[in-house]
Design an enzyme around this catalytic site. Structure first.
Site, PDB file in Angstrom:
ATOM      1  N   LYS A 157       7.527  10.984   2.813  1.00 33.81           N
ATOM      2  CA  LYS A 157       6.104  11.323   2.887  1.00 33.81           C
ATOM      3  C   LYS A 157       5.825  12.628   2.138  1.00 33.81           C
ATOM      4  CE  LYS A 157       4.083   7.996   5.186  1.00 33.81           C
ATOM      5  NZ  LYS A 157       3.081   7.150   4.518  1.00 33.81           N
TER       6      LYS A 157
ATOM      7  N   TYR B  82      11.976   9.167   6.441  1.00 31.82           N
ATOM      8  CA  TYR B  82      10.524   8.922   6.364  1.00 31.82           C
ATOM      9  C   TYR B  82       9.763  10.222   6.066  1.00 31.82           C
ATOM     10  CZ  TYR B  82       5.887   7.877   8.478  1.00 31.82           C
ATOM     11  OH  TYR B  82       4.545   7.729   8.746  1.00 31.82           O
TER      12      TYR B  82
ATOM     13  N   GLY C 256      -0.230  -2.748   3.104  1.00 35.85           N
ATOM     14  CA  GLY C 256       0.143  -2.616   4.519  1.00 35.85           C
ATOM     15  C   GLY C 256      -0.970  -3.139   5.414  1.00 35.85           C
TER      16      GLY C 256
ATOM     17  N   GLY D  71      -0.509  -3.595   9.188  1.00 31.49           N
ATOM     18  CA  GLY D  71      -0.046  -2.440   9.968  1.00 31.49           C
ATOM     19  C   GLY D  71      -1.166  -1.890  10.832  1.00 31.49           C
TER      20      GLY D  71
ATOM     21  N   ASP E 163       5.448  -8.014  -1.976  1.00 27.33           N
ATOM     22  CA  ASP E 163       6.135  -6.745  -1.775  1.00 27.33           C
ATOM     23  C   ASP E 163       5.603  -5.722  -2.776  1.00 27.33           C
ATOM     24  OD1 ASP E 163       8.090  -4.759  -1.598  1.00 27.33           O
ATOM     25  OD2 ASP E 163       9.641  -6.241  -1.126  1.00 27.33           O
ATOM     26  N   ILE E 164       5.367  -4.489  -2.310  1.00 26.59           N
ATOM     27  CA  ILE E 164       4.886  -3.456  -3.233  1.00 26.59           C
ATOM     28  C   ILE E 164       5.969  -3.051  -4.243  1.00 26.59           C
ATOM     29  CG2 ILE E 164       3.045  -2.501  -1.804  1.00 26.59           C
ATOM     30  CD1 ILE E 164       5.041  -0.333  -0.872  1.00 26.59           C
TER      31      ILE E 164
HETATM   32  C1  AKB Z   1       6.207   7.690  13.204  1.00 22.40           C
HETATM   33  O1  AKB Z   1       6.455   7.974  14.381  1.00 22.40           O
HETATM   34  O2  AKB Z   1       7.064   7.452  12.349  1.00 22.40           O
HETATM   35  C2  AKB Z   1       4.766   7.681  12.775  1.00 22.40           C
HETATM   36  C3  AKB Z   1       4.356   8.992  12.252  1.00 22.40           C
HETATM   37  C4  AKB Z   1       4.352  10.170  13.144  1.00 22.40           C
HETATM   38  O3  AKB Z   1       4.016   9.093  11.118  1.00 22.40           O
HETATM   39  N1  AKB Z   1       3.926   7.291  13.862  1.00 22.40           N
END
Ligand code: AKB
Length: 340
Positions: A158, A154, A10, A13, A54-55
């Site tokens: 995580k 997401y 990344g 980023g 690409d990972i």
């Molecule tokens: C997002 O908004 O997705 C990121 C985060 C809070 O990890 N900035």
């Protein structure tokens, strides 16, 4: 002879950009950077090698083993929270399978080298999931173990990868006779919203902060997509880089947990607006809350408890809210757009 390197995924980023520039200036490490897009020109002088790829490409990752002794992996590549909701399955592949591929690379490297490979992983406040705005007001500062019920792809990714990292560190192939030969030294930070003066994040839900500031500095009108009373924890990029490097250099025996909260200041969107207006009085900023994105932010805590990081590895941000705006964000953003 294979070369000792630090691998950073990344690379283009927000965090990758800041980390490569910082480590590159130190000149005592060889950096191998990876990104799906061509590397930002300003980062080229800092990298021993750039790999565009690409990972998810396991052949590409396999070829790295032949060429480099990777001592540390900063695995920063991911699809952020808003973007991930547009294609959750793709996000899952990149965020989870991509992380799995990098963890396997770390295992393989540690076996070749006969020593632990460090795996530094940025998680996020998205790993939390409060019941909504009212709950958020009541909760106060949350510790790493509280309220982990994410509602975004997401956030789920995580949280799961936090566990995956711990699995690779402690239990990978736990039934195998040579189980103890695997040493991934997994260390994870849970970041709040990040703000950089150099880059603008893409596809996050905490992006209203950095977007407001960068738009104002360029004289572009901005419609903030959350309500003025919305409060979130934030941190500026120099502190994010400092926390990654401090955690990486902490003695292993001091680390009593694998995942650490870090934070700095927690303004409401209105307080953020007031700071931006003070620095850029002519800016045009309105509040036009987007219900769906607001609902996501309402499940993220207003503040997080980072006392474990302070206790175990001496974490303390350099920038409180005043210093972040007055000494870092406003002067560097002004300089950046004036010279553009
Ligand atoms: C997002 O908004 O997705 C990121 C985060 C809070 O990890 N900035």
């Amino acid at each position: 002879m294979r070369k000792d390197v630090v691998l950073i995924t990344g690379a283009n980023g927000e965090i990758g950009h800041g980390l490569i520039a910082h480590l590159g200036e130190r000149k005592n490490l060889s950096i191998v950077a990876m990104d799906v897009q061509p590397l930002d020109k300003t980062l080229e002088p800092y990298c021993e090698r750039f790999i565009q790829g690409d990972i998810l490409d396991t052949m590409l990752l396999g070829r790295l083993v032949a060429e480099f002794e990777i001592r540390t992996i900063f695995h920063l590549a991911s699809i952020l929270s808003t973007k991930a909701e547009y294609n959750p399955e793709t996000a899952h592949r990149v965020n989870v399978e991509g992380t799995l591929n990098l963890l396997r690379l770390a295992v393989e490297q540690s076996q070749w080298q006969g020593r632990p490979v460090q795996f530094i992983y940025p998680s996020s406040i998205a790993a939390y999931g409060l019941a909504g705005a009212a709950d958020k007001d009541k909760c106060g500062k949350v510790t790493e173990d509280e309220c982990c019920n994410p509602i975004t792809m997401y956030g789920c990714n995580k949280l799961y990868c936090e566990h995956l990292g711990q699995y690779y560190m402690l239990h990978y192939k736990q039934l195998a006779a040579d189980h103890s030969s695997v040493h991934v030294d997994f260390r994870c930070l849970r970041f709040p919203g990040l703000i950089s003066s150099v880059t603008i994040p893409t596809g996050g839900t905490s992006d209203y902060g950095p977007e407001m500031l960068h738009h104002a500095a360029q004289g572009i009108p901005y419609a903030c997509f959350v309500r003025p009373d919305t409060r979130l924890p934030f941190m500026v990029m120099p502190d994010a880089i400092k926390s990654l490097l401090d955690l990486a250099s902490a003695p292993r025996e001091n680390l009593k947990q694998h995942v650490y909260n870090v934070t700095s200041f927690s303004p409401t969107a209105m307080e953020f607006y007031n700071r931006v207006k003070k620095a850029f009085p002519d800016s045009i900023i309105t509040f036009e809350p987007d219900n769906a994105r607001q609902s996501i932010v309402d499940t993220w805590p207003a503040d997080i408890d980072d006392s474990a990081a302070t206790r175990d590895w001496g974490w303390k941000p350099d920038y409180d809210e005043d210093r972040a705006f007055d000494e870092y964000l406003v002067p560097s953003i002004k300089a950046r757009y004036q010279s553009a």
